[in-house]
Design a protein around this motif. Structure first.
Motif, PDB file in Angstrom:
ATOM      1  N   ARG A  56       0.616  -1.132  -0.526  1.00  0.00           N
ATOM      2  CA  ARG A  56       0.582  -0.131   0.122  1.00  0.00           C
ATOM      3  C   ARG A  56       0.945   1.052   0.118  1.00  0.00           C
ATOM      4  N   GLN A  57       2.044   0.936   0.728  1.00  0.00           N
ATOM      5  CA  GLN A  57       2.618   2.826   0.432  1.00  0.00           C
ATOM      6  C   GLN A  57       3.784   2.877  -0.122  1.00  0.00           C
ATOM      7  N   ALA A  58       4.269   1.563  -0.700  1.00  0.00           N
ATOM      8  CA  ALA A  58       4.774   1.584  -2.356  1.00  0.00           C
ATOM      9  C   ALA A  58       3.431   2.510  -3.287  1.00  0.00           C
ATOM     10  N   ALA A  59       2.304   1.973  -3.297  1.00  0.00           N
ATOM     11  CA  ALA A  59       1.230   2.475  -4.428  1.00  0.00           C
ATOM     12  C   ALA A  59       1.285   3.792  -3.985  1.00  0.00           C
ATOM     13  N   GLU A  60       1.153   4.390  -2.234  1.00  0.00           N
ATOM     14  CA  GLU A  60       0.799   5.431  -2.092  1.00  0.00           C
ATOM     15  C   GLU A  60       2.312   6.533  -2.555  1.00  0.00           C
ATOM     16  N   ALA A  61       3.205   5.918  -2.350  1.00  0.00           N
ATOM     17  CA  ALA A  61       4.484   6.117  -3.099  1.00  0.00           C
ATOM     18  C   ALA A  61       3.893   6.921  -4.675  1.00  0.00           C
ATOM     19  N   ALA A  62       4.139   6.177  -5.583  1.00  0.00           N
ATOM     20  CA  ALA A  62       4.358   5.699  -6.771  1.00  0.00           C
ATOM     21  C   ALA A  62       2.524   6.731  -7.066  1.00  0.00           C
ATOM     22  N   ASN A  63       2.091   7.113  -6.954  1.00  0.00           N
ATOM     23  CA  ASN A  63       0.891   7.525  -6.828  1.00  0.00           C
ATOM     24  C   ASN A  63       1.200   9.419  -6.394  1.00  0.00           C
ATOM     25  N   VAL A 105     -14.835   7.426  -7.348  1.00  0.00           N
ATOM     26  CA  VAL A 105     -14.455   6.213  -8.345  1.00  0.00           C
ATOM     27  C   VAL A 105     -12.772   6.010  -8.606  1.00  0.00           C
ATOM     28  N   TYR A 106     -12.686   5.007  -8.358  1.00  0.00           N
ATOM     29  CA  TYR A 106     -11.414   4.441  -8.164  1.00  0.00           C
ATOM     30  C   TYR A 106     -10.740   4.505 -10.408  1.00  0.00           C
ATOM     31  N   ASN A 107      -9.945   5.215 -10.148  1.00  0.00           N
ATOM     32  CA  ASN A 107      -8.937   5.123 -11.164  1.00  0.00           C
ATOM     33  C   ASN A 107      -7.295   4.618 -11.410  1.00  0.00           C
ATOM     34  N   VAL A 108      -7.026   3.436 -10.353  1.00  0.00           N
ATOM     35  CA  VAL A 108      -5.896   3.744 -10.401  1.00  0.00           C
ATOM     36  C   VAL A 108      -5.784   1.816 -10.190  1.00  0.00           C
ATOM     37  N   GLU A 109      -5.506   1.248 -10.551  1.00  0.00           N
ATOM     38  CA  GLU A 109      -5.073  -0.034 -10.371  1.00  0.00           C
ATOM     39  C   GLU A 109      -3.157  -0.566  -9.867  1.00  0.00           C
ATOM     40  N   SER A 110      -2.855  -0.623  -9.168  1.00  0.00           N
ATOM     41  CA  SER A 110      -1.706  -0.947  -8.511  1.00  0.00           C
ATOM     42  C   SER A 110      -1.905  -2.938  -8.459  1.00  0.00           C
ATOM     43  N   VAL A 111      -0.108  -2.829  -8.772  1.00  0.00           N
ATOM     44  CA  VAL A 111       0.000  -4.376  -8.501  1.00  0.00           C
ATOM     45  C   VAL A 111       1.270  -4.277  -8.029  1.00  0.00           C
ATOM     46  N   VAL A 112       1.831  -4.887  -7.340  1.00  0.00           N
ATOM     47  CA  VAL A 112       2.964  -4.880  -5.966  1.00  0.00           C
ATOM     48  C   VAL A 112       3.410  -6.147  -5.450  1.00  0.00           C
ATOM     49  N   THR A 113       4.385  -6.720  -5.843  1.00  0.00           N
ATOM     50  CA  THR A 113       5.018  -7.817  -5.276  1.00  0.00           C
ATOM     51  C   THR A 113       5.784  -7.488  -3.852  1.00  0.00           C
ATOM     52  N   VAL A 114       5.810  -8.163  -3.039  1.00  0.00           N
ATOM     53  CA  VAL A 114       6.122  -7.991  -2.315  1.00  0.00           C
ATOM     54  C   VAL A 114       7.338  -9.218  -1.626  1.00  0.00           C
ATOM     55  N   SER A 115       8.627  -9.114  -1.207  1.00  0.00           N
ATOM     56  CA  SER A 115       8.683 -10.622  -0.868  1.00  0.00           C
ATOM     57  C   SER A 115       9.293 -10.765   1.389  1.00  0.00           C
ATOM     58  N   GLN A 116       9.109 -11.656   1.809  1.00  0.00           N
ATOM     59  CA  GLN A 116       9.222 -11.469   2.892  1.00  0.00           C
ATOM     60  C   GLN A 116      10.193 -11.187   3.810  1.00  0.00           C
ATOM     61  N   ASP A 117      11.469 -10.970   3.089  1.00  0.00           N
ATOM     62  CA  ASP A 117      12.447 -10.069   3.333  1.00  0.00           C
ATOM     63  C   ASP A 117      12.326  -8.756   3.067  1.00  0.00           C
ATOM     64  N   GLY A 118      11.126  -8.474   2.977  1.00  0.00           N
ATOM     65  CA  GLY A 118      11.353  -6.471   2.612  1.00  0.00           C
ATOM     66  C   GLY A 118      11.196  -6.122   1.644  1.00  0.00           C
ATOM     67  N   ILE A 120      10.255  -5.204  -2.636  1.00  0.00           N
ATOM     68  CA  ILE A 120       9.450  -4.635  -2.930  1.00  0.00           C
ATOM     69  C   ILE A 120       9.361  -4.000  -4.336  1.00  0.00           C
ATOM     70  N   ARG A 121       8.646  -4.816  -5.287  1.00  0.00           N
ATOM     71  CA  ARG A 121       8.563  -4.294  -6.524  1.00  0.00           C
ATOM     72  C   ARG A 121       7.167  -3.687  -7.073  1.00  0.00           C
ATOM     73  N   VAL A 122       7.399  -2.812  -8.108  1.00  0.00           N
ATOM     74  CA  VAL A 122       5.574  -2.247  -8.112  1.00  0.00           C
ATOM     75  C   VAL A 122       5.755  -2.573  -9.996  1.00  0.00           C
ATOM     76  N   ASP A 123       4.463  -3.536  -9.982  1.00  0.00           N
ATOM     77  CA  ASP A 123       4.720  -4.597 -11.505  1.00  0.00           C
ATOM     78  C   ASP A 123       4.251  -3.833 -12.522  1.00  0.00           C
ATOM     79  N   TYR A 124       3.218  -3.171 -11.388  1.00  0.00           N
ATOM     80  CA  TYR A 124       2.278  -1.910 -12.367  1.00  0.00           C
ATOM     81  C   TYR A 124       1.338  -1.160 -12.002  1.00  0.00           C
ATOM     82  N   ASN A 125       1.700   0.038 -12.511  1.00  0.00           N
ATOM     83  CA  ASN A 125       0.604   1.632 -11.610  1.00  0.00           C
ATOM     84  C   ASN A 125      -0.540   1.959 -12.531  1.00  0.00           C
TER      85      ASN A 125
END
Length: 134
Positions: A56-63, A105-118, A120-125
């Protein structure tokens, strides 16, 4: 003298409580994951909750930050109810929507992958790709 004894008693009681809920001891014997109808049930949600928050924080930063973006409610609730997929390799992928504050209205889709070691990769935004997915 009486006030001092009450303070000491309170301090001892609080110290005992603090030691009793020590995070170090809380996961001494974690319950393993198990499968039910093809869905992995995660008994220890601490890592998943952390991953949800990081996504969620990665999407917030990316947007552009909270002044420009809000993630859907499921990204603020319990981690097991968030829109995630367990990738089976120690990572989770979260796919969720967001909107500009003040909009309904929702207008952004975010796809973020997070590994257990922390990691983070934003795959799509970007623009929402599939309305039927949610």
């Amino acid at each position: 003298m009486m006030k001092l004894n009450i303070r000491v008693a309170c301090l001892v009681a609080l110290s005992t409580l603090a030691v009793g809920v020590s995070p170090t001891l809380s996961n001494a014997n974690p319950v393993p994951e198990y499968q039910t109808d093809g869905v992995t049930v995660i008994n220890n949600n601490i890592e998943l909750n952390r991953a949800k928050n990081l996504a969620r924080q990665a999407a917030e930063a990316a947007n552009g930050g909270l002044g420009n973006y809000r993630a859907e409610a499921s990204m603020h609730g319990t981690s097991k109810e968030s829109p995630f997929v367990d990738n089976g390799d120690g990572s989770w992928t979260f796919t969720f929507k967001g909107y500009k504050p003040g909009m309904s209205v929702y207008n952004v889709e975010s796809v973020v992958t997070v590994s257990q070691d922390g990691r983070i990769r934003v795959d799509y935004n970007g623009r929402i790709r599939q309305l039927s997915q949610f």
